[in-house]
Enzyme design. Structure first.
Site, mmCIF file in Angstrom:
data_model
loop_
_atom_site.group_PDB
_atom_site.id
_atom_site.type_symbol
_atom_site.label_atom_id
_atom_site.label_comp_id
_atom_site.label_asym_id
_atom_site.label_seq_id
_atom_site.Cartn_x
_atom_site.Cartn_y
_atom_site.Cartn_z
ATOM 1 N N GLU A 463 7.378 47.507 23.083
ATOM 2 C CA GLU A 463 7.942 46.538 22.139
ATOM 3 C C GLU A 463 7.047 45.302 22.026
ATOM 4 O O GLU A 463 6.952 44.689 20.966
ATOM 5 C CB GLU A 463 9.367 46.145 22.539
ATOM 6 C CG GLU A 463 10.354 47.311 22.558
ATOM 7 C CD GLU A 463 10.368 48.139 21.280
ATOM 8 O OE1 GLU A 463 10.034 47.607 20.207
ATOM 9 O OE2 GLU A 463 10.690 49.348 21.357
ATOM 10 N N HIS A 466 4.469 45.776 19.382
ATOM 11 C CA HIS A 466 4.974 45.443 18.039
ATOM 12 C C HIS A 466 4.974 43.924 17.839
ATOM 13 O O HIS A 466 4.633 43.423 16.769
ATOM 14 C CB HIS A 466 6.398 45.963 17.848
ATOM 15 C CG HIS A 466 6.494 47.452 17.680
ATOM 16 N ND1 HIS A 466 5.755 48.151 16.755
ATOM 17 C CD2 HIS A 466 7.260 48.383 18.317
ATOM 18 C CE1 HIS A 466 6.059 49.450 16.820
ATOM 19 N NE2 HIS A 466 6.963 49.614 17.767
ATOM 20 N N HIS A 469 1.535 42.662 17.021
ATOM 21 C CA HIS A 469 1.173 43.038 15.656
ATOM 22 C C HIS A 469 1.767 42.029 14.661
ATOM 23 O O HIS A 469 1.126 41.614 13.700
ATOM 24 C CB HIS A 469 1.723 44.440 15.379
ATOM 25 C CG HIS A 469 0.985 45.207 14.316
ATOM 26 N ND1 HIS A 469 1.379 46.452 13.908
ATOM 27 C CD2 HIS A 469 -0.104 44.917 13.577
ATOM 28 C CE1 HIS A 469 0.558 46.893 12.964
ATOM 29 N NE2 HIS A 469 -0.345 45.973 12.743
HETATM 30 ZN ZN ZN Z 1 7.925 51.462 18.340
#
Ligand code: ZN
Length: 678
Positions: A463, A466, A469
């Site tokens: 996580e 993410h 990102h």
């Molecule tokens: Zn994912």
């Protein structure tokens, strides 16, 4: 301003948000947006980036900012009143978005903008326009009135059929139960599973135990029940759900539903000018063609087969008997226990949450040249939530992060990253990104801190990938900032990539220390943990490839009936599988991902993203796992560009070549098979 959802000067004012604010705010924004869209369109003459695209992006951005805390609170601090308000808004939002998606005037204006201004725009701007035009076309906007009406009717029917598929599956799952009165039949089952089975019996006024096809119950029986006949019985019930076979044969049969879904998908694809549905699905993905996906999957299968056969043989040898489909999970578990003996309970004391978080922050700080520091006092939704500021190497703020790590009542299960605010610039006004990182770890008890299993640590890294990102993007057009506009077979690249670090000895050392003594994780335990990662990895690989290959072949051929679907699956199994499948196995009838959910002709994405992430991680293995220079390039080429660059171009920019599956096979401990001549 008395509605805090409309006050977007800073971070969300969580303490002031009431359920009664939700629907009025959303209704007001949608009404304003609808009027503004028409005004913008009328004024964009001729259409330019600054008079058409950015004003529309600003509308989206404002709506997303108002909705983000609502969706978030609904997931982490759910109350009856909030859920009602949230649910009341869902159809309003989906009507609005399909209205925009079908807006012919917008479509024509975007088309004209790209034609007239395309050469003067930056590549990222052109990609945004091209992506938007593609979405319009895939929504049927460019069709003549008659096929357009037919296309819409098909879409409606498909959504009904998808729901019916799920209903049949749920009904079939719930229709089956097995009442057991002889405790011996439960030998091997974990205590918790027995307790739930006893409670299930009691709730029906029965003595003994009731076994059901709820996944945890089914899974526990397959992995742990010593009674072979019991496993056989449950296996048969499970793999024939919603089909023409097994204990409720024909009663909830998904066969005709699946055939209708395939037929309508094919018709929709043809209306849009594609040969089949697989081509339509790949239009928005990183993979270039159906042939490329098939070759990719077949290559993985070929190279994993030898290892998978050896893994299965090891189970057979350990069991000392031939294995039916319902024996494999059971004996595999026995073999795993025998070989690795790693238990969560043994590991947890070495992964106190504080140590894990600071180790994670140190690791990414070093890799990507950032700092993650306490962000000061802000409003949150729970006292356990922490808030951080992400700074660049020179101390400039990049973004913000809320972490909400522990399980609690009124909080949805699982782990996820969600956007709070996306990065954007409108004129001189910049909004910095903010992310929610949500997990459900075991909370602290008294003096004892929250202790994580290693699974939890891997989840956290996933996580957090993410989050990076979303937070490290430099793109300031919202629809291509961070994870926005990233093809979905590439969006898991940063998350799966970061997971690999949670398995690396050098990183694990930074994450772990006994919560009472501060002692390091014993080397021998660390070795066992790392070795356990690849237990039966080749068999798992083949299982995933089997599902993915079935999916892409089924959607890449002419639509077929239920018998044809079963035949297609059998063909794939003969080509790929090493485990035995009995004739009555009707897995396709419960394959929700592709019939009920959104994974049709997209199931390969799991493996695709794993190849990307393993291959990207390979660069770190080559240069040193914490090498800052490789980290800087990953940040620049992948994390910063968001959806402004085609994912293949971004990958090649980082790796110097297209992705290769070797790194994944190596990480999974699967020996390279000599690739036979094609
Ligand atoms: Zn994912």
């Amino acid at each position: 301003m008395d509605n805090p959802l409309l006050d977007q000067a800073g971070l969300p004012a969580f303490s002031r948000i009431r359920p009664s604010h939700v629907e009025p705010a959303i209704r007001q924004l949608l009404a304003e947006n609808r009027a503004r869209v028409e005004d913008i369109l009328a004024a964009a003459e001729p259409p330019r980036w600054d008079n058409l695209v950015m004003p529309l992006e600003a509308l989206d951005h404002r709506l997303a900012r108002a909705w983000a805390p609502v969706g978030h609170l609904n997931a982490v601090h759910n109350t009856e009143a909030l859920r009602k308000a949230y649910n009341a808004c869902l159809p309003l939002l989906s009507d609005y978005s399909s209205e925009l998606g079908q807006h012919e005037g917008l479509f024509r204006a975007f088309e004209r903008l790209l034609a007239e201004q395309g050469p003067h725009l930056q590549p990222g701007q052109r990609k945004i326009l091209e992506d938007a035009l593609r979405e319009f076309r895939l929504a049927g906007v460019a069709l003549a009135p008659e096929p357009r009406a037919r296309f819409r009717a098909i879409m409606q029917e498909l959504s009904t059929l998808g729901a019916r598929f799920e209903e049949n599956l749920l009904d079939a799952t719930q229709a089956w139960r097995l009442h057991v009165t002889d405790e011996q039949r439960l030998e091997g089952l974990p205590e918790g599973v027995r307790e739930r089975a006893a409670a299930a019996a009691k709730s029906r006024g029965l003595d003994g135990w009731t076994l059901t096809l709820d996944f945890p119950c089914y899974h526990a029986v397959m992995c742990h029940a010593a009674d072979r006949e019991l496993r056989h019985q449950m296996y048969e019930a499970w793999v024939t759900r919603a089909s023409d076979h097994g204990p409720s044969a024909g009663k909830f049969d998904n066969g005709p539903v699946m055939a209708d879904i395939l037929r309508l998908r094919e018709e929709a694809a043809r209306l849009l000018g594609f040969a089949n549905y697989a081509e339509l699905s790949l239009e928005t993905k990183m993979a270039a063609s159906v042939d490329e996906v098939r070759a990719f999957l077949e290559d993985l299968a070929r190279r994993s087969r030898g290892a998978a056969e050896r893994e299965l043989e090891a189970v057979r040898e350990f069991a000392g008997q031939s294995l039916a489909a319902w024996d494999i999970a059971y004996w595999s578990e026995r073999l795993r226990e025998h070989e690795y003996q790693v238990s969560d309970e043994e590991l947890r004391p070495y992964f106190p949450a504080g140590r894990v978080m600071s180790g994670l922050f140190d690791t990414v700080a070093r890799l990507f040249g950032i700092r993650i520091v306490p962000g000061g006092q802000v409003e949150t939704w729970d006292p356990q939530v922490e808030f951080f500021r992400i700074e660049d190497g020179d101390g400039r703020p990049i973004g913000y992060l809320y972490t909400d790590l522990y399980a609690r009542e009124q909080k949805r299960g699982g782990a996820w990253m969600d956007e709070c605010i996306g990065r954007a610039r409108f004129g001189n006004e910049v909004s910095l990104p903010a992310a929610f990182l949500v997990c459900n770890f075991m909370p602290p008890v008294g003096e004892r801190p929250g202790l994580l299993s290693h699974d939890d640590v891997v989840t956290l890294f996933h996580e957090f990938g993410h989050c990076l990102h979303h937070l490290l993007t430099k793109v300031e057009w919202p629809s291509a900032a961070g994870i926005n506009g990233v093809a979905w077979d590439a969006v898991e690249l940063p998350s799966q990539f970061l997971e690999n670090f949670a398995w690396h000895p050098e990183v694990i050392e930074r994450l772990s220390a006994h919560y009472e003594t501060g002692a390091a994780l014993p080397r021998e335990l660390l070795d066992r943990l790392i070795a356990s990662r690849n237990f039966q990895s080749a068999m798992q690989m083949l299982r995933q490839v089997e599902f993915a290959l079935f999916d892409i072949r089924l959607h890449g051929r002419e639509a077929t009936d239920a018998a044809g679907i079963v035949e297609e699956l059998d063909t794939v199994r003969r080509q790929v599988a090493v485990v035995p499948y009995p004739d009555f196995n009707r897995f396709a009838h419960s394959f929700s991902h592709i019939f009920g959910g959104g994974y049709a002709a997209g199931y390969y994405s799991y493996k695709w993203a794993e190849v990307l992430s393993a291959d990207a991680f390979g660069a770190f293995e080559e240069n040193g796992v914490l090498d800052p220079e490789t980290g800087r390039r990953f940040r620049e080429c992948i994390l910063e560009v968001g959806g402004s660059v085609e994912p293949m171009d971004a990958f090649v920019a980082f790796r110097g070549r297209p992705p290769e599956p070797d790194a994944l096979l190596r990480l999974a401990g699967i020996d390279r098979e000599p690739a036979p001549a094609a």
